[in-house]
Design an enzyme around this catalytic site. Structure first.
Site, PDB file in Angstrom:
ATOM      1  N   CYS A  57       0.994  -1.305  -0.133  1.00  0.00           N
ATOM      2  CA  CYS A  57       0.031  -0.080   0.011  1.00  0.00           C
ATOM      3  C   CYS A  57       0.740   1.277  -0.184  1.00  0.00           C
ATOM      4  CB  CYS A  57      -0.892   0.018   1.163  1.00  0.00           C
ATOM      5  SG  CYS A  57      -0.214  -0.152   2.670  1.00  0.00           S
ATOM      6  N   PHE A 118       7.034  -2.979  10.686  1.00  0.00           N
ATOM      7  CA  PHE A 118       7.820  -4.147  10.728  1.00  0.00           C
ATOM      8  C   PHE A 118       6.779  -5.421   9.696  1.00  0.00           C
ATOM      9  CE2 PHE A 118      10.591  -2.440  13.766  1.00  0.00           C
ATOM     10  CZ  PHE A 118      11.693  -2.765  13.390  1.00  0.00           C
ATOM     11  N   GLU A 119       5.746  -4.916   9.283  1.00  0.00           N
ATOM     12  CA  GLU A 119       5.329  -5.888   8.274  1.00  0.00           C
ATOM     13  C   GLU A 119       5.786  -5.819   6.926  1.00  0.00           C
ATOM     14  OE1 GLU A 119       1.240  -4.982   7.664  1.00  0.00           O
ATOM     15  OE2 GLU A 119       0.495  -5.530   9.641  1.00  0.00           O
ATOM     16  N   GLN A 123       7.166  -8.771   4.054  1.00  0.00           N
ATOM     17  CA  GLN A 123       6.586  -8.642   2.629  1.00  0.00           C
ATOM     18  C   GLN A 123       8.034  -8.617   1.651  1.00  0.00           C
ATOM     19  OE1 GLN A 123       4.866  -4.565   3.385  1.00  0.00           O
ATOM     20  NE2 GLN A 123       2.706  -5.498   3.506  1.00  0.00           N
ATOM     21  N   GLY A 194      -7.475 -10.707   3.152  1.00  0.00           N
ATOM     22  CA  GLY A 194      -5.979 -10.862   2.678  1.00  0.00           C
ATOM     23  C   GLY A 194      -4.973 -10.368   4.018  1.00  0.00           C
ATOM     24  N   ILE A 196      -3.697  -7.691   5.194  1.00  0.00           N
ATOM     25  CA  ILE A 196      -3.993  -6.421   5.847  1.00  0.00           C
ATOM     26  C   ILE A 196      -5.423  -6.842   6.704  1.00  0.00           C
ATOM     27  CG2 ILE A 196      -4.775  -4.201   5.725  1.00  0.00           C
ATOM     28  CD1 ILE A 196      -2.758  -3.668   3.734  1.00  0.00           C
TER      29      ILE A 196
END
Length: 417
Positions: A57, A118-119, A123, A194, A196
């Site tokens: 995003c 920290f996502e 990814q 999903g 998020i």
């Protein structure tokens, strides 16, 4: 021949992010999972030796080796809805060390829209794993991402940069907590399950007392798996319009390439808050034409929910110090890799000299012990090679000049062939 060609490739990081691109523009350059696969297939066909793609995003970026950055820009624009002209206005291109620095900054959450998110490292791991499945990650990029992962782990454990929750999914929950009384028990609908969506669901359960949460997903069994974990209600996609009519807060995180919610789906006069956590935007702006609807996009959420950032900013210098240490280790590996072919050629040359000397003296020396001679000679070779390696590593002048000298002295021309 392949080794000679590889010298023409340079490591680049190209992309766009929230820093210069608004949500609509980021949506134009976003890549679906299928688009990433198609991009990687085309990259391999065009001879790109190593490439990783990330589309979140906040950013869409390509990290890879190319003869010119336009090769990567062209790939991005061909597989997204963005144009080269638009890219040139808002994009960034980093090369070699600057590209390394950028990946470290992104992977450790220092360049995230919400500082310390920290996502992003998860990814990045997934994007490199996908490229590896296409055999599109070379040793350089594999070593680099492992260094970034190490830095991310250390920053997370040794600093409070990520104190409290830091993700977009938590930002939405924090917004709800700040704008609704605790225990007021709003009817919340989460549309999209999903990553998020899943994280938002977990944060809703963890940080609110609200039990009135309904999940809707185009694929119902996916929503049911998540709902089973938290004992929540699941409804069919066909029931979305009916469910919105009963909803106080609608959280949209479908990850679709076009809006999935518009004013045509809303038949209620009671106040409705819509939080759109998607890039591209999944909620049509026309919902604002309805007087009872409030629409908040993730860009606004990020600005609203940054109260904890002031404390996190105190840990930025510490995070940079950790990155510096790990990046320095990577640079040492990078340097040693540059002269590895020379060292291998030197060891081969010394081993050839050793074999010739042993063969020459085997019959001349009585009670010649082949095993002892090999052992002593190999130790000497290792020590000589070690001295040269240290010299190359610590060379203040030029590593290239030192390598050239070694090539001349020991006639190691074959390493350049």
């Amino acid at each position: 021949m392949a080794a000679a060609a590889a010298t023409h490739f340079t490591f680049y990081a190209i992309g766009i992010s929230y820093r210069k691109a608004d949500a609509i523009t980021r949506g134009s350059f976003s890549l679906s999972a299928d688009a990433v696969d198609n991009l990687l297939v085309q990259a391999k066909a065009e001879g790109i030796p190593s490439l990783a793609v990330i589309s979140t995003c906040n950013r869409t970026e390509l990290y890879g080796f190319a003869q010119h950055p336009f090769q990567l820009i062209k790939l991005l624009c061909e597989h997204s809805h963005g144009t080269v002209e638009e890219f040139e206005k808002i994009a960034y291109i980093y090369k070699n060390e600057a590209a390394n620095d950028h990946l470290f900054t992104v992977g450790t959450g220092l360049d995230s829209q919400i500082l310390g998110d920290f996502e992003i490292i998860g990814q990045l791991k997934m994007s490199f794993k996908k490229s590896k499945s296409y055999q599109l990650i070379n040793p350089y990029m594999e070593r680099l991402i492992n260094a970034v992962i190490q830095a991310s782990k250390r920053i997370k454990t040794e600093t409070d940069l990520s104190s409290g929750a830091t993700s977009v999914s938590f930002a939405s929950v924090q917004y709800i907590l700040e704008n609704f009384e605790k225990g007021s028990n709003q009817n919340i609908t989460l549309f999209g399950t999903g990553k998020i969506g899943r994280n938002t669901c977990e944060n809703l359960i963890k940080h609110t007392d609200n039990k009135e949460i309904t999940l809707i997903n185009r694929t119902k069994d996916k929503a049911e798996r998540i709902a089973g974990k938290f004992d929540l209600v699941v409804k069919d996609y066909a029931q979305l319009e009916e469910q919105i009519a009963q909803t106080d807060i609608l959280i949209v995180a479908t990850g679709a390439q076009n809006p999935t919610v518009s004013k045509d789906l809303i038949f209620t006069n009671k106040p409705l808050l819509i939080l759109d956590l998607s890039i591209p935007k999944n909620v049509n702006e026309n919902v604002k034409e309805l007087g009872n609807v409030s629409l908040v996009h993730l860009d606004e959420l990020s600005r609203i929910t940054n109260r904890t950032l002031q404390n996190r900013e105190n840990f930025i210098p510490q995070a940079h110090q950790i990155i510096k240490e790990i990046h320095s280790e990577f640079k040492l590996w990078q340097e040693s890799r540059r002269f590895a072919p020379t060292m291998n050629a030197l060891k081969t040359k010394l081993s050839t000299l050793k074999e010739a000397e042993i063969k020459s003296n085997r019959t001349k020396i009585s009670d010649f012990n082949q095993e002892q001679a090999d052992l002593i000679a190999d130790k000497i070779i290792q020590k000589i090679a070690g001295h040269f390696a240290n010299h190359l590593r610590n060379e203040e002048e030029s590593t290239e000049e030192a390598i050239e000298l070694l090539n001349k002295v020991f006639k190691l021309e074959q390493i350049n062939s």
